[in-house]
Design an enzyme around this catalytic site. Structure first.
Site, PDB file in Angstrom:
ATOM      1  N   HIS A  85       0.869  -1.179   0.000  1.00 18.91           N
ATOM      2  CA  HIS A  85       0.000   0.000   0.000  1.00 18.91           C
ATOM      3  C   HIS A  85       0.901   1.223   0.000  1.00 18.91           C
ATOM      4  CE1 HIS A  85      -4.135   1.454   0.604  1.00 18.91           C
ATOM      5  NE2 HIS A  85      -3.591   2.457   1.281  1.00 18.91           N
ATOM      6  N   LYS A 103     -10.677   5.391  -3.896  1.00 20.53           N
ATOM      7  CA  LYS A 103      -9.737   6.490  -3.615  1.00 20.53           C
ATOM      8  C   LYS A 103      -8.390   6.060  -4.153  1.00 20.53           C
ATOM      9  CE  LYS A 103      -7.680   8.013   0.772  1.00 20.53           C
ATOM     10  NZ  LYS A 103      -8.009   8.691   2.044  1.00 20.53           N
ATOM     11  N   LYS A 139      -4.445   6.611  -4.556  1.00 14.11           N
ATOM     12  CA  LYS A 139      -3.360   7.278  -3.860  1.00 14.11           C
ATOM     13  C   LYS A 139      -2.374   7.842  -4.880  1.00 14.11           C
ATOM     14  CE  LYS A 139      -3.282   7.067   0.179  1.00 14.11           C
ATOM     15  NZ  LYS A 139      -3.980   7.880   1.228  1.00 14.11           N
ATOM     16  N   ASP A 196      -6.218  11.009  -3.472  1.00 16.60           N
ATOM     17  CA  ASP A 196      -5.541  11.485  -2.262  1.00 16.60           C
ATOM     18  C   ASP A 196      -4.069  11.693  -2.577  1.00 16.60           C
ATOM     19  OD1 ASP A 196      -4.653  12.147   0.244  1.00 16.60           O
ATOM     20  OD2 ASP A 196      -5.329  10.308   1.234  1.00 16.60           O
ATOM     21  N   GLU A 211      -8.058  14.977  -2.144  1.00 16.27           N
ATOM     22  CA  GLU A 211      -7.689  15.032  -0.729  1.00 16.27           C
ATOM     23  C   GLU A 211      -6.276  15.574  -0.561  1.00 16.27           C
ATOM     24  OE1 GLU A 211      -8.584  11.308   1.121  1.00 16.27           O
ATOM     25  OE2 GLU A 211      -7.512  11.778   2.971  1.00 16.27           O
ATOM     26  N   ASP A 216      -7.416  16.834   4.988  1.00 20.48           N
ATOM     27  CA  ASP A 216      -7.000  15.699   5.822  1.00 20.48           C
ATOM     28  C   ASP A 216      -5.877  16.143   6.764  1.00 20.48           C
ATOM     29  OD1 ASP A 216      -6.843  13.205   6.951  1.00 20.48           O
ATOM     30  OD2 ASP A 216      -5.897  12.208   5.261  1.00 20.48           O
ATOM     31  N   LYS A 268     -10.831  11.526  11.708  1.00 16.46           N
ATOM     32  CA  LYS A 268      -9.975  10.395  12.110  1.00 16.46           C
ATOM     33  C   LYS A 268      -9.665  10.495  13.587  1.00 16.46           C
ATOM     34  CE  LYS A 268      -7.711   9.868   7.665  1.00 16.46           C
ATOM     35  NZ  LYS A 268      -6.520   9.958   6.836  1.00 16.46           N
ATOM     36  N   GLU A 284     -14.291   5.285   4.643  1.00 18.21           N
ATOM     37  CA  GLU A 284     -13.287   4.498   3.897  1.00 18.21           C
ATOM     38  C   GLU A 284     -12.696   3.422   4.793  1.00 18.21           C
ATOM     39  OE1 GLU A 284     -10.158   7.354   2.860  1.00 18.21           O
ATOM     40  OE2 GLU A 284      -9.461   7.328   4.924  1.00 18.21           O
TER      41      GLU A 284
HETATM   42  C1  MUC Z   1      -4.934   8.999   4.359  1.00 14.75           C
HETATM   43  O1  MUC Z   1      -4.125   9.881   4.124  1.00 14.75           O
HETATM   44  O2  MUC Z   1      -6.105   9.214   4.073  1.00 14.75           O
HETATM   45  C2  MUC Z   1      -6.336   6.237   4.444  1.00 14.75           C
HETATM   46  C3  MUC Z   1      -6.547   5.444   3.402  1.00 14.75           C
HETATM   47  C4  MUC Z   1      -5.337   5.271   2.743  1.00 14.75           C
HETATM   48  O3  MUC Z   1      -5.120   4.632   1.738  1.00 14.75           O
HETATM   49  O4  MUC Z   1      -4.384   6.009   3.373  1.00 14.75           O
HETATM   50  C5  MUC Z   1      -4.938   6.479   4.566  1.00 14.75           C
HETATM   51  C6  MUC Z   1      -4.460   7.766   5.061  1.00 14.75           C
HETATM   52 MG    MG Z   2      -5.560  11.247   3.324  1.00  7.50          MG
END
Ligand code: MUC
Ligand code: MG
Length: 376
Positions: free
Chosen positions: A24, A169, A171, A200, A226, A251, A275, A329
């Site tokens: 991840h 989502k 990354k 994000d 994000e 975030d 969070k 999420e």
């Molecule tokens: C974040 O920055 O949102 C949450 C899901 C993911 O893939 O990373 C986290 C942290």
């Molecule tokens: Mg994030």
């Protein structure tokens, strides 16, 4: 009666490193296992409770690491709470605030464990202690983060086929923007126009990169972006928000409710990610939600790849919010090779279901904890 003696007898911690199903990746780290601190409280009535502090790749997503969380809990927070009633949630939060500044993941895990123990003592769900549920399930987003667009497309299609997730989502920020955009194009063309895509960036872009590349995200009908820029660059984030037609999700730029108020007033975004590791407690997370909503922000139920333990804590608060426009999420339980509980939180028809038994409603799997516990 003794059964009602909710005084805190002890607080203990275990660090666990739980393998993930795949790598991840985030802008500044990548993980192949998730590290948590499990916090166990034992009350004088013999009832115990469990809470979880999550991290991502050491002290990188935020400043806390599992090592620092354990030290803060054992050295500073636990001594401040021993002998106090588990039911004195607000007083205990004040005590923790006096014993340690920030350290929100540590505080959040302790409060979750106290809610679990208090709920089990009283025969109430944690959500009842947090105001009572207004929803029992919520739409749940999945994160695509291997960085391999072929793998990501397959993974997303599988989630759609199994009716587990229909919002993704993606990354960004660990590649050059141009190659992340190629990944996104491949996903958009492979998944079609009906699937909701969120990006994000985890602070990975400069304002200049946002100016250049946000129009491409608009073209690809991204629903939400994000934290595109550094958490410290509130002015830049607000200029990016003003230029783009995509709502920005705040975030890392806002942990506390005071930071939420500032980011909202400055126009840094129009959605806020809730969070536990940012708020330091579920009651405080609800207050952050209220501050965000009062400033006109929509709410998004964020995660830090928690197991079912941490996810259950978040869901206990999320289910009490009057509005949670973006759902949640909390895919964490599904990214782990082995969840840390005997019965994982249920996912059904693109939604995650709030556990319905007392406390957090999950039961720790002690055998798995023994296997994944850090030996040191
Ligand atoms: C974040 O920055 O949102 C949450 C899901 C993911 O893939 O990373 C986290 C942290
Ligand atoms: Mg994030």
């Amino acid at each position: 009666t003794p059964a009602k003696d909710t005084a805190i007898r002890s607080i203990d911690t275990t660090i666990v490193d739980a393998p993930t199903r795949r790598r991840h990746r985030l802008s500044n780290t990548e993980v192949t296992h998730q590290s948590y601190v499990l916090v166990r409280v034992l009350l004088e009535n013999g009832v115990s409770g469990i809470g979880e502090a999550s991290t991502l790749g050491g002290p990188r997503w935020a400043e806390e690491s599992v090592e620092s969380i354990r030290a803060t809990v054992m050295t500073y927070l636990a001594p401040a709470l021993r002998g106090q009633s588990a039911l004195a949630f607000e007083a205990n939060a004040i005590r923790m605030g006096k014993a340690a500044t920030r350290n929100y993941a540590a505080k959040g895990a302790i409060e979750s464990a106290l809610l679990d123990a208090a709920g089990k003592t009283l025969g109430l769900r944690a959500s009842s202690l947090l105001g009572g549920a207004v929803r029992e399930r919520m739409e749940v987003i999945w994160a695509l983060a291997s960085g391999d667009s072929g793998q990501e497309l397959e993974e997303a299609k599988e989630k759609l086929r199994r009716r587990e997730h229909r919002q993704f989502k993606i990354k960004f920020g660990f590649n050059r923007p141009q190659s992340d955009l190629k990944r996104l194009e491949a996903l958009r063309s492979g998944l079609g126009n009906d699937v909701r895509l969120i990006v994000d960036v985890n602070q990975g872009w400069s304002e200049a990169e946002c100016v250049r590349f946000m129009p491409a995200l608009e073209e690809l009908d991204v629903a939400l972006v994000e934290q595109p820029v550094s958490a410290l660059q509130l002015e830049a984030m607000s200029r990016v928000a003003a230029r783009t037609s995509i709502p920005l999700l705040v975030d890392e730029a806002a942990f506390t409710k005071e930071e939420v108020a500032r980011a909202a007033t400055m126009g840094c975004g129009s959605v806020y990610s809730l969070k536990l590791v940012k708020s330091g407690g579920l009651f405080e997370m609800k207050r952050a939600a209220a501050v965000a909503a009062a400033h006109g922000l929509e709410l998004y139920g964020g995660c830090l790849l928690e197991s079912s333990i941490g996810a259950a804590a978040h869901l206990a608060a999320f289910c009490t919010l009057p509005k949670l426009e973006w759902g949640t999420e909390h895919f964490g339980p599904r990214i782990l090779v082995e969840d840390l509980v005997t019965t994982s939180i249920k996912f059904d028809e693109f939604e995650i279901c709030v556990p319905d038994s007392a406390g957090l409603g999950v039961e720790v799997d002690e055998d798995k904890i023994r296997v994944f516990a850090r030996k040191d």
